[in-house]
Write a protein that holds these residues in place. Structure first.
Motif, PDB file in Angstrom:
ATOM      1  N   TYR A 113       0.444  -1.485   0.082  1.00 42.63           N
ATOM      2  CA  TYR A 113      -0.105  -0.046   0.101  1.00 42.63           C
ATOM      3  C   TYR A 113       0.974   1.193   0.465  1.00 42.63           C
ATOM      4  N   VAL A 114       0.269   1.845  -0.635  1.00 49.39           N
ATOM      5  CA  VAL A 114       1.101   3.471  -0.006  1.00 49.39           C
ATOM      6  C   VAL A 114       0.095   4.496   0.653  1.00 49.39           C
ATOM      7  N   TYR A 115       0.943   4.674   2.141  1.00 46.31           N
ATOM      8  CA  TYR A 115      -0.130   5.958   2.452  1.00 46.31           C
ATOM      9  C   TYR A 115       0.978   7.407   2.921  1.00 46.31           C
ATOM     10  N   GLY A 116       0.470   7.507   4.621  1.00 39.65           N
ATOM     11  CA  GLY A 116       1.596   8.936   4.714  1.00 39.65           C
ATOM     12  C   GLY A 116       0.368   9.501   3.517  1.00 39.65           C
ATOM     13  N   SER A 117       1.499  11.163   3.409  1.00 38.91           N
ATOM     14  CA  SER A 117       0.885  12.438   2.242  1.00 38.91           C
ATOM     15  C   SER A 117       0.135  12.246   1.243  1.00 38.91           C
ATOM     16  N   TRP A 118       1.001  11.649   0.288  1.00 43.28           N
ATOM     17  CA  TRP A 118       0.714  10.822  -0.637  1.00 43.28           C
ATOM     18  C   TRP A 118      -0.790  10.240  -1.294  1.00 43.28           C
ATOM     19  N   ALA A 119      -0.532   9.371  -0.084  1.00 41.41           N
ATOM     20  CA  ALA A 119      -1.930   8.949  -0.245  1.00 41.41           C
ATOM     21  C   ALA A 119      -3.419  10.038   0.343  1.00 41.41           C
ATOM     22  N   ALA A 120      -3.083  10.553   1.257  1.00 44.43           N
ATOM     23  CA  ALA A 120      -3.699  11.489   2.433  1.00 44.43           C
ATOM     24  C   ALA A 120      -4.484  12.639   0.693  1.00 44.43           C
ATOM     25  N   ARG A 121      -3.614  13.010   0.299  1.00 44.64           N
ATOM     26  CA  ARG A 121      -3.124  14.244  -1.464  1.00 44.64           C
ATOM     27  C   ARG A 121      -4.442  13.697  -1.865  1.00 44.64           C
ATOM     28  N   LEU A 122      -4.603  12.570  -2.080  1.00 48.07           N
ATOM     29  CA  LEU A 122      -5.303  11.945  -3.302  1.00 48.07           C
ATOM     30  C   LEU A 122      -6.189  11.571  -2.920  1.00 48.07           C
ATOM     31  N   GLY A 124      -7.744  13.977  -1.507  1.00 45.82           N
ATOM     32  CA  GLY A 124      -8.529  14.979  -1.517  1.00 45.82           C
ATOM     33  C   GLY A 124      -8.139  15.974   0.266  1.00 45.82           C
ATOM     34  N   VAL A 125      -7.128  15.574   0.886  1.00 49.12           N
ATOM     35  CA  VAL A 125      -6.555  15.802   2.340  1.00 49.12           C
ATOM     36  C   VAL A 125      -5.830  16.989   1.680  1.00 49.12           C
ATOM     37  N   ALA A 126      -5.899  17.899   2.351  1.00 43.38           N
ATOM     38  CA  ALA A 126      -4.849  19.003   1.831  1.00 43.38           C
ATOM     39  C   ALA A 126      -4.026  19.108   2.956  1.00 43.38           C
ATOM     40  N   GLY A 127      -2.588  19.572   2.128  1.00 42.65           N
ATOM     41  CA  GLY A 127      -1.610  19.694   3.399  1.00 42.65           C
ATOM     42  C   GLY A 127      -0.959  21.052   2.615  1.00 42.65           C
ATOM     43  N   ARG A 128      -0.238  21.717   3.081  1.00 42.18           N
ATOM     44  CA  ARG A 128       0.610  22.610   3.208  1.00 42.18           C
ATOM     45  C   ARG A 128       1.770  23.107   3.151  1.00 42.18           C
ATOM     46  N   ARG A 129       2.394  21.370   2.026  1.00 44.06           N
ATOM     47  CA  ARG A 129       3.341  21.816   1.474  1.00 44.06           C
ATOM     48  C   ARG A 129       3.167  20.139   0.417  1.00 44.06           C
ATOM     49  N   PRO A 130       4.213  20.525  -0.745  1.00 42.83           N
ATOM     50  CA  PRO A 130       4.035  19.304  -1.454  1.00 42.83           C
ATOM     51  C   PRO A 130       4.306  18.219  -0.870  1.00 42.83           C
ATOM     52  N   VAL A 131       4.012  17.106  -1.456  1.00 42.76           N
ATOM     53  CA  VAL A 131       4.541  15.390  -1.356  1.00 42.76           C
ATOM     54  C   VAL A 131       6.003  15.417  -1.694  1.00 42.76           C
ATOM     55  N   ASN A 132       6.486  15.447  -0.730  1.00 50.56           N
ATOM     56  CA  ASN A 132       8.329  15.182  -1.169  1.00 50.56           C
ATOM     57  C   ASN A 132       8.405  13.521  -1.589  1.00 50.56           C
ATOM     58  N   ASP A 133       8.033  13.264  -0.637  1.00 49.55           N
ATOM     59  CA  ASP A 133       8.398  11.385  -0.251  1.00 49.55           C
ATOM     60  C   ASP A 133       6.952  10.628  -0.905  1.00 49.55           C
ATOM     61  N   ILE A 134       7.405   9.444  -0.800  1.00 51.82           N
ATOM     62  CA  ILE A 134       6.263   8.255  -1.144  1.00 51.82           C
ATOM     63  C   ILE A 134       6.620   6.770  -0.656  1.00 51.82           C
ATOM     64  N   ASP A 135       5.259   7.275   0.592  1.00 47.67           N
ATOM     65  CA  ASP A 135       5.504   6.405   1.927  1.00 47.67           C
ATOM     66  C   ASP A 135       4.900   4.583   1.150  1.00 47.67           C
ATOM     67  N   ARG A 160      10.439  11.485  -6.934  1.00 45.78           N
ATOM     68  CA  ARG A 160      10.140  11.414  -4.688  1.00 45.78           C
ATOM     69  C   ARG A 160      11.595  10.296  -4.485  1.00 45.78           C
ATOM     70  N   PRO A 161      12.256  10.735  -3.775  1.00 45.18           N
ATOM     71  CA  PRO A 161      12.354   9.116  -2.649  1.00 45.18           C
ATOM     72  C   PRO A 161      11.163   8.314  -2.721  1.00 45.18           C
ATOM     73  N   VAL A 162      11.897   7.121  -2.475  1.00 45.44           N
ATOM     74  CA  VAL A 162      10.262   5.952  -1.730  1.00 45.44           C
ATOM     75  C   VAL A 162      11.063   5.161  -0.300  1.00 45.44           C
ATOM     76  N   ASN A 163      10.115   5.515   0.673  1.00 43.98           N
ATOM     77  CA  ASN A 163      10.629   5.185   1.916  1.00 43.98           C
ATOM     78  C   ASN A 163       9.234   3.970   1.869  1.00 43.98           C
ATOM     79  N   VAL A 164       9.588   2.422   2.443  1.00 44.18           N
ATOM     80  CA  VAL A 164       9.456   1.273   2.161  1.00 44.18           C
ATOM     81  C   VAL A 164       9.234   0.608   3.553  1.00 44.18           C
ATOM     82  N   VAL A 165       8.203   0.337   4.704  1.00 43.21           N
ATOM     83  CA  VAL A 165       7.971  -0.059   5.689  1.00 43.21           C
ATOM     84  C   VAL A 165       7.294  -1.605   5.668  1.00 43.21           C
ATOM     85  N   ILE A 166       8.054  -2.867   6.080  1.00 42.76           N
ATOM     86  CA  ILE A 166       7.584  -4.148   6.258  1.00 42.76           C
ATOM     87  C   ILE A 166       7.091  -4.735   7.262  1.00 42.76           C
TER      88      ILE A 166
END
Length: 206
Positions: A113-122, A124-135, A160-166
């Protein structure tokens, strides 16, 4: 569900559904799909897909053909807009598609799954800064070196950098703690890896 407001990920577009329809086609220049399959893949009503395809074809960025009663569409790679527009759309809306392709060859993944700021923006959750990475959350027991290599190879394409959690396969259902709450209490986006048939249940926001 139709999403008519300008998408948080790329507000220059008219709607999220416009972005997702175009991204699905432009993410893979060799992909040709029927209108009904396109609607199914992006989760957009067929009537809305028809409108977006009509606009895009009139603008010269996609092309279509008919076989019997079925209309097939694909990106028009001869369009002068193709390279720049596809690059922009993939960076904005493409992470699930690009990541799915990258993870197809990695064994041991039960779900991702993608989570974090990118998923939230998709969603429609507003944010103050551009999405700088993909979680990215990967469930299962993948080979870590293989996984990191696969994800590292898409960072340039996504810009963008891709950060992965297993985590273990059942973590979304059985996990606890602050990180579990961070993931499950906000929108997530499934990465549909073709070889994987099962998915661990996860609360979805839309």
């Amino acid at each position: 569900m139709e999403v008519r407001s300008a998408p948080s990920l790329l507000p220059i577009l008219r709607s999220r559904q416009q972005g997702e329809v175009l991204t699905y086609l432009m993410c893979d220049p060799d992909r040709e799909t029927s209108m009904s399959e396109l609607a199914h893949r992006v989760g957009v009503p067929l009537s809305s897909v028809h409108r977006e395809v009509e606009r895009a074809e009139a603008a010269g960025i996609i092309t279509s053909r008919r076989s019997g009663n079925t209309r097939f569409v694909r990106a028009d790679t001869d369009s002068p807009y193709y390279d720049s527009l596809s690059d922009l759309l993939v960076k904005a809306f493409g992470p699930p598609h690009v990541l799915a392709e990258a993870l197809e060859g990695v064994e041991g993944i039960e779900a991702a799954y993608v989570y974090g700021s990118w998923a939230a923006r998709l969603h429609g959750v507003a944010g103050r800064r551009p999405v700088n990475d993909i979680d990215v959350l990967v469930l299962g027991e993948p080979d870590r070196a293989e996984l990191y290599e696969a994800l590292g190879g898409v960072e340039g394409r996504l810009g963008r950098p891709v950060n992965v959690v297993i985590r273990d396969a059942g973590w979304l259902r059985d996990g606890s703690g602050s990180f579990h709450a961070t993931v499950t209490e906000r929108p997530v986006v499934a990465i549909e890896i073709k070889k994987q048939l099962g998915r661990d249940p996860v609360p979805q926001s839309s």
